[in-house]
Design an enzyme around this catalytic site. Sequence first.
Site, mmCIF file in Angstrom:
data_model
loop_
_atom_site.group_PDB
_atom_site.id
_atom_site.type_symbol
_atom_site.label_atom_id
_atom_site.label_comp_id
_atom_site.label_asym_id
_atom_site.label_seq_id
_atom_site.Cartn_x
_atom_site.Cartn_y
_atom_site.Cartn_z
ATOM 1 N N GLU A 1 -19.722 -36.755 25.839
ATOM 2 C CA GLU A 1 -18.937 -35.797 26.632
ATOM 3 C C GLU A 1 -19.673 -35.356 27.895
ATOM 4 O OE1 GLU A 1 -17.560 -32.637 24.092
ATOM 5 O OE2 GLU A 1 -16.215 -33.968 23.028
ATOM 6 N N GLU B 1 -14.507 -38.877 17.994
ATOM 7 C CA GLU B 1 -14.372 -37.570 17.328
ATOM 8 C C GLU B 1 -12.906 -37.187 17.289
ATOM 9 O OE1 GLU B 1 -16.630 -34.189 18.818
ATOM 10 O OE2 GLU B 1 -18.379 -35.449 19.179
HETATM 11 C C1 BG6 Z 1 -17.099 -31.843 20.674
HETATM 12 C C2 BG6 Z 1 -18.587 -32.014 20.558
HETATM 13 O O1 BG6 Z 1 -16.809 -31.356 21.932
HETATM 14 O O2 BG6 Z 1 -16.451 -30.948 19.863
HETATM 15 C C3 BG6 Z 1 -19.172 -31.505 19.260
HETATM 16 O O3 BG6 Z 1 -18.985 -33.317 20.796
HETATM 17 C C4 BG6 Z 1 -18.524 -30.186 18.908
HETATM 18 O O4 BG6 Z 1 -20.553 -31.404 19.391
HETATM 19 C C5 BG6 Z 1 -17.043 -30.426 18.690
HETATM 20 O O5 BG6 Z 1 -19.112 -29.531 17.821
HETATM 21 C C6 BG6 Z 1 -16.289 -29.164 18.327
HETATM 22 O O6 BG6 Z 1 -16.493 -28.180 19.286
HETATM 23 P P1 BG6 Z 1 -16.987 -26.733 18.897
HETATM 24 O O7 BG6 Z 1 -17.327 -26.070 20.175
HETATM 25 O O8 BG6 Z 1 -15.839 -26.102 18.207
HETATM 26 O O9 BG6 Z 1 -18.167 -26.935 18.004
#
Ligand code: BG6
Length: 466
Positions: free
Chosen positions: A161, A372
């Site tokens: 990201e 993800e």
């Molecule tokens: C993604 C990241 O943006 O989303 C992760 O790569 C992150 O590291 C995940 O944990 C969820 O976002 P957040 O801010 O809710 O932890």
Amino acid sequence: MSEKFLWGSATAAYQCEGAWDADGKGLGEWDVFSHGNPLNINGATGDVSCDFYHRYEEDIDLMKASGQNTYRFSISWARIIPEGIGAVNQQGIDFYNRVIDYCLLNGIEPNVTLFHYDLPNALAEQGGWANRTIVDAFAEYARVCFKAFGDRVKLWVTINELRYYAYCSNIVGNYPPNHKQDFQRYFTVIYHEVLASAKAVKIYKSLELKGEIGIAHDSCNVEVDTITKNPERVKLIAENFYNNLILDTAINGVLPASLILQLQEFGIDTSFMKFDDTFDFREGTIDFLGLNVYNRYYVTDSSDEPTEVFHNNKGAGSSMKEGIRIKGWFENSFDLTTQRNLWGREIYPQCMYDTLFDIKNKYGDIPVYITENGHGCYETADENGYVEDDERIAMMQAYIDKMLEAKSEGCNVKGYYAWSTMDLYSWVNGYEKRYGLVRVDFDDKRLPRYPKKSFYWYKELVSSII
Ligand code: BG6
């Protein structure tokens, strides 16, 4: 690399490893931030987290038990090169060798990310990603990892990201080094990231290691609200802001010309792009694109109000919007008909389909992995430690259905990673915002793992589709 569809889950080093100062690891920027910065509003640290550093076998055993055939994790730069540049820490190499070997022993394809937000503090003190010297430091760190692990790791992600990381650390200001609305620094950081990534890709290819290398980009589907007065202008500006600098450069090896003009009109000094660069981005184009899919970017004309960021790290309610107004460019629109999580983020499965088709239409058949996708929420376990996370199951099933629909209509999607393998440190949100297929009881010093209902749902799904 096998040709079967990859089904797995993902984590990142700082979010799960713990062992923050063990076995020669250098200090990270997040160690310093979480230990004392008042902007760490939930007060949590990654010092221990899930203690994956010592418990990786148990976590990989669980992946195998649920039928996963791949695991995406990241390497901590400061564990490998404690000062960011220079001496290599053999104990760091040994740790990742153990993890990789244990994955392979269990039939799990490692998908390794080199940088997932956690900068060595020594580099942060020199300006971090805003200092151009980081480009070669990253490329050299990448070379060390390719040489140490490239005989067994066949899937590599250079940077996770690039945009969202630069956004949080330079516009929102909730990630270190906590700059707020600093657009000059934001674009400088992204440029250095794409350059560092491309240099690492070039090095990887020169080593002829017979794997694939890409980046992981955050959700990239830009949708213009129908009320917008200048839809074409808003679409182009928002696409440039969210996607083009990263995707055009990483996939096609060209900087988007309209973005450069747009930045100059906005008053950004673009000299950091050094147009006399001897590096040719076309020599560092990626083999695949990783997409972290959570939401779309729903945009409209900006109002005349000043630039403002809408962000909540407290899970304060679903009626808050998440996003930004950039005066003169665009602002995020609020769709009343779309469901949101408590952090204000849209739950919008259609964006999975739209994102995959956006990529196909703009960049052809580049292979895509969904690196993800998941759902963050508060959770309560029953007296046996079990969590019935029906909300997560419904949400992920809807996104997966859209992914499979796009695949059946010709999108070249080759794998899916649930975020996250187990509950972990959710950056500034702390530990209460849960994403895992496996619950970790952080109140118990032994950090026991309890598979959730979603773990069994995922197992069933994976076995029926593989
Ligand atoms: C993604 C990241 O943006 O989303 C992760 O790569 C992150 O590291 C995940 O944990 C969820 O976002 P957040 O801010 O809710 O932890």
